[in-house]
Scaffold this active site. Structure first.
Site, short mmCIF file in Angstrom:
data_model
loop_
_atom_site.label_atom_id
_atom_site.label_comp_id
_atom_site.label_asym_id
_atom_site.label_seq_id
_atom_site.Cartn_x
_atom_site.Cartn_y
_atom_site.Cartn_z
N TYR A 146 0.85 -1.19 0.00
CA TYR A 146 0.00 0.00 0.00
C TYR A 146 0.88 1.23 0.00
CZ TYR A 146 -3.63 3.32 1.53
OH TYR A 146 -4.51 4.38 1.63
N ASP A 241 9.17 2.77 0.28
CA ASP A 241 8.08 3.37 1.05
C ASP A 241 8.21 2.86 2.48
OD1 ASP A 241 5.80 4.16 2.29
OD2 ASP A 241 4.45 3.61 0.66
N LYS A 269 3.58 8.32 9.38
CA LYS A 269 3.24 7.67 10.65
C LYS A 269 4.15 8.13 11.80
CE LYS A 269 0.37 4.22 8.58
NZ LYS A 269 0.55 3.82 7.19
C1 LIG Z 1 -0.05 4.26 5.86
C2 LIG Z 1 0.76 4.10 4.62
C3 LIG Z 1 0.73 5.00 3.56
C4 LIG Z 1 -0.29 6.11 3.49
O1 LIG Z 1 -0.14 7.03 4.49
P1 LIG Z 1 -1.40 7.97 4.88
O2 LIG Z 1 -0.82 8.92 5.85
O3 LIG Z 1 -2.45 7.07 5.42
O4 LIG Z 1 -1.83 8.63 3.61
C5 LIG Z 1 1.62 4.85 2.52
N1 LIG Z 1 2.50 3.84 2.51
C6 LIG Z 1 2.56 2.94 3.50
C7 LIG Z 1 3.59 1.87 3.45
C8 LIG Z 1 1.68 3.03 4.58
O5 LIG Z 1 1.70 2.09 5.54
#
Ligand SMILES: *Cc1c(COP(=O)(O)O)cnc(C)c1O
Length: 430
Positions: A146, A241, A269
């Site tokens: 994601y 990411d 996060k």
């Molecule tokens: C949570 C997440 C996102 C998206 O972040 P948001 O602040 O929810 O938009 C992108 N990449 C990874 C790996 C994530 O866990």
């Protein structure tokens, strides 16, 4: 004695008339596990309390953001002080360089960086930058990873998309989807095949270096090394990411652990300490293609918001002061060992996939290596397990395809209590 009406119940009814599905982000609706979602009122340490005053031991931790637990005193103090000095200026502030230095001390590959407000924005902007710099259109991603909800990155995206059994999303044009090539996680052969045929069209490979949005799925060592090698050879960019793994699996994230240096990195996060802040950054020559220096545009009214920057700075300072990661590893190992043992005693087929302080209980023979294997887990059983845990006051993520997050506020007694509850829940769910 008169029984009081449930305030949480009433709020949930009200929310369903105000918000689609009653929520402001889909997984919160508990669709995958059934029952009424929690409506929370407060949190402290490892505990959250709902609108009726019922408390739960929390393993969601705002989806990993709260590595120090809820309302960590040093973070709260920093946020209050910053808010008192002004909520937002839309101008550079004296707070921004401090956070940037902390981030760069953990992630030396982020020679230059830009602050944004969500992980979605960070990943979306990193992709635009990669396309702008290379002049190429194609992006390679992996099924179950994601990277936020921007159009081109929603294909086979894990997290809520997988929880709800969606292939992607309505409203994403074929054109946007066509420029994303989706491959199985851990399948270096598939990556090599795509590069052999279309290498000169690939702007970037984006990957969660430890996947955590299909549940925890660990990379084989060759996988990440192979991605570095093949992207370098074809002059494509490698984007890690690390929105979840950054400051989670180690202070320096997966790249610190493996020594693999990506061209661009996304953080979020934990970096924002529970407030809306995310970051993308990397090679100076690539980052300098951003406006106002270069032709790639990206902007934000609240980017670098001083209150969010204060929360991030206080959190990272705490994490860099030592000892936290050893403690988290200890708690993670204890939870994993306890869960494995009690599942065995209950006669339940189960694999615990763990990386540092995040883990997923899969009802599979072996820890999954990709999305197809993760989807082999018995999600009906997961739903029963989730509800059995909740009944015992333990809140785990309401989906098979998410990670449990341990915080520095989880005490050994909390881990023991969780393992004991899981022993009963395994039997109840069997
Ligand atoms: C949570 C997440 C996102 C998206 O972040 P948001 O602040 O929810 O938009 C992108 N990449 C990874 C790996 C994530 O866990």
């Amino acid at each position: 004695m008169k029984t009081q009406a449930s305030r949480a119940e009433a709020l949930w009814e009200e929310s369903q008339r105000l918000f689609p599905g009653g929520v402001n982000s889909p997984v919160r609706a508990f669709r995958a596990v059934g029952g009424r979602p929690l409506v929370l009122a407060s949190g402290r340490g490892a505990t959250v309390t709902d609108a009726d005053g019922t408390s739960y031991l929390d393993f969601i931790g705002s989806w990993g953001a709260l590595i120090l637990g809820h309302a960590a005193p040093d973070v709260v103090a920093a946020v209050s002080a910053a808010a008192g000095r002004g909520m937002s200026f839309g101008m550079p502030t004296d707070a921004e360089p401090q956070l940037a230095h902390l981030i760069r001390s953990a992630f030396p590959s982020m020679e230059r960086m830009r602050f944004v407000s969500s992980g979605t924005e960070a990943a979306m902007s990193a992709i635009r930058l990669a396309r702008g710099v290379t002049g190429r259109a194609r992006v390679v991603k992996f099924a179950g990873c994601y990277h936020g909800h921007s159009d081109g990155l929603l294909a086979r995206a894990g997290s809520g998309v997988t929880t709800l059994g969606l292939p992607g999303s309505a409203g994403v044009t074929n054109a946007a989807a066509a420029e994303t090539t989706v491959l199985p996680y851990n399948d270096l052969g598939a990556v090599r095949t795509v590069f052999a045929a279309h290498g000169e069209t690939v702007a970037a490979v984006i990957v969660e270096p430890v996947a955590a949005n299909m549940g925890v799925v660990r990379p084989s060592p060759e996988f990440l090394e192979g991605l570095r090698e093949v992207t370098e050879r074809h002059e494509s960019l490698l984007i890690f990411d690390e929105v979840i793994t950054g400051f989670r699996v180690a202070f320096g994230g997966t790249q610190g652990r493996t020594g693999i240096r990506p061209d661009l990195t996304c953080l979020g996060k934990i970096a924002g300490g529970g407030l809306p802040l995310a970051v993308y950054g990397g090679r100076a020559d690539v980052m300098d293609a951003l406006a106002p220096l270069g032709p790639v545009y990206q902007a934000g009214t609240l980017s670098g918001n001083p209150v969010a920057v204060a929360a991030g700075t206080a959190t990272l300072r705490h994490l860099s002061s030592g000892g936290v990661y050893a403690l988290l590893e200890e708690r993670g190992a204890a939870l994993e060992a306890g869960l494995v043992e009690l599942a065995r005693r209950a006669g339940v087929v189960c694999a615990v996939a763990r990386e540092a302080s995040m883990l997923t209980v899969f009802f599979t023979q072996r820890p999954p290596r990709n999305l197809v294997e993760a989807e082999g887990s018995d999600t009906e059983r997961f739903g029963r397990f989730f509800r059995a845990m909740l009944t015992r006051g333990i809140l785990i993520p309401p989906s098979q395809f998410e990670a449990w997050f341990i915080s520095a506020a989880h005490e050994p007694a909390d881990i023991a209590r969780t393992v004991e509850a899981a022993g009963e829940a395994f039997r109840e769910a069997a």
